[in-house]
Design an enzyme around this catalytic site. Structure first.
Site, PDB file in Angstrom:
ATOM      1  N   ARG A  20     -44.144  59.954  87.575  1.00 12.32           N
ATOM      2  CA  ARG A  20     -44.590  60.336  86.220  1.00 12.32           C
ATOM      3  C   ARG A  20     -44.015  59.395  85.167  1.00 12.32           C
ATOM      4  O   ARG A  20     -44.737  58.935  84.281  1.00 12.32           O
ATOM      5  CB  ARG A  20     -44.199  61.773  85.879  1.00 12.32           C
ATOM      6  CG  ARG A  20     -45.091  62.815  86.489  1.00 12.32           C
ATOM      7  CD  ARG A  20     -44.669  64.188  86.053  1.00 12.32           C
ATOM      8  NE  ARG A  20     -43.270  64.409  86.417  1.00 12.32           N
ATOM      9  CZ  ARG A  20     -42.503  65.351  85.904  1.00 12.32           C
ATOM     10  NH1 ARG A  20     -42.956  66.148  84.976  1.00 12.32           N
ATOM     11  NH2 ARG A  20     -41.269  65.498  86.307  1.00 12.32           N
ATOM     12  N   ASN A  38     -46.640  66.740  87.247  1.00 10.42           N
ATOM     13  CA  ASN A  38     -46.603  67.105  88.659  1.00 10.42           C
ATOM     14  C   ASN A  38     -47.400  68.381  88.851  1.00 10.42           C
ATOM     15  O   ASN A  38     -47.466  69.222  87.958  1.00 10.42           O
ATOM     16  CB  ASN A  38     -45.169  67.347  89.128  1.00 10.42           C
ATOM     17  CG  ASN A  38     -44.389  66.068  89.314  1.00 10.42           C
ATOM     18  OD1 ASN A  38     -44.945  64.982  89.387  1.00 10.42           O
ATOM     19  ND2 ASN A  38     -43.081  66.186  89.380  1.00 10.42           N
TER      20      ASN A  38
END
Length: 93
Positions: A20, A38
């Site tokens: 990320r 996520n």
């Protein structure tokens, strides 16, 4: 500039490896707005908003990911522009 939006789902070993954080940096470098988060199914979801060629560029680099990631699939679907400004991380869903 015409803003286009796409949802990217990245599968493989993409959680716990800085994916990320890396994706946010790549999206900002490409001038995109949106977010990365996520998912509980172990994938990473990205909403990318911006120029079509920049979104395609993000899709290409997402197939590689950061060094510790092992990407097995990147699935792209059309999305709605949610009005995001800038690019940031979101909480897991």
């Amino acid at each position: 500039m015409t803003r286009t939006a796409a949802n990217l789902r990245i599968e493989g070993r993409v959680q716990g490896v800085g994916y990320r954080w890396w994706a946010v940096g790549e999206a900002k470098r490409l001038g995109l707005s949106g977010w990365a988060r996520n998912r509980k199914d172990s994938s990473v979801e990205i909403l990318a908003i911006g120029a079509p060629d920049a979104i395609a560029g993000l899709e290409r680099v997402c197939a590689e990911g950061p060094p510790a990631a092992r990407v097995t699939a990147v699935r792209r679907t059309p999305a709605e522009d949610d009005g995001s400004q800038g690019f940031h991380q979101r909480e897991t869903v």
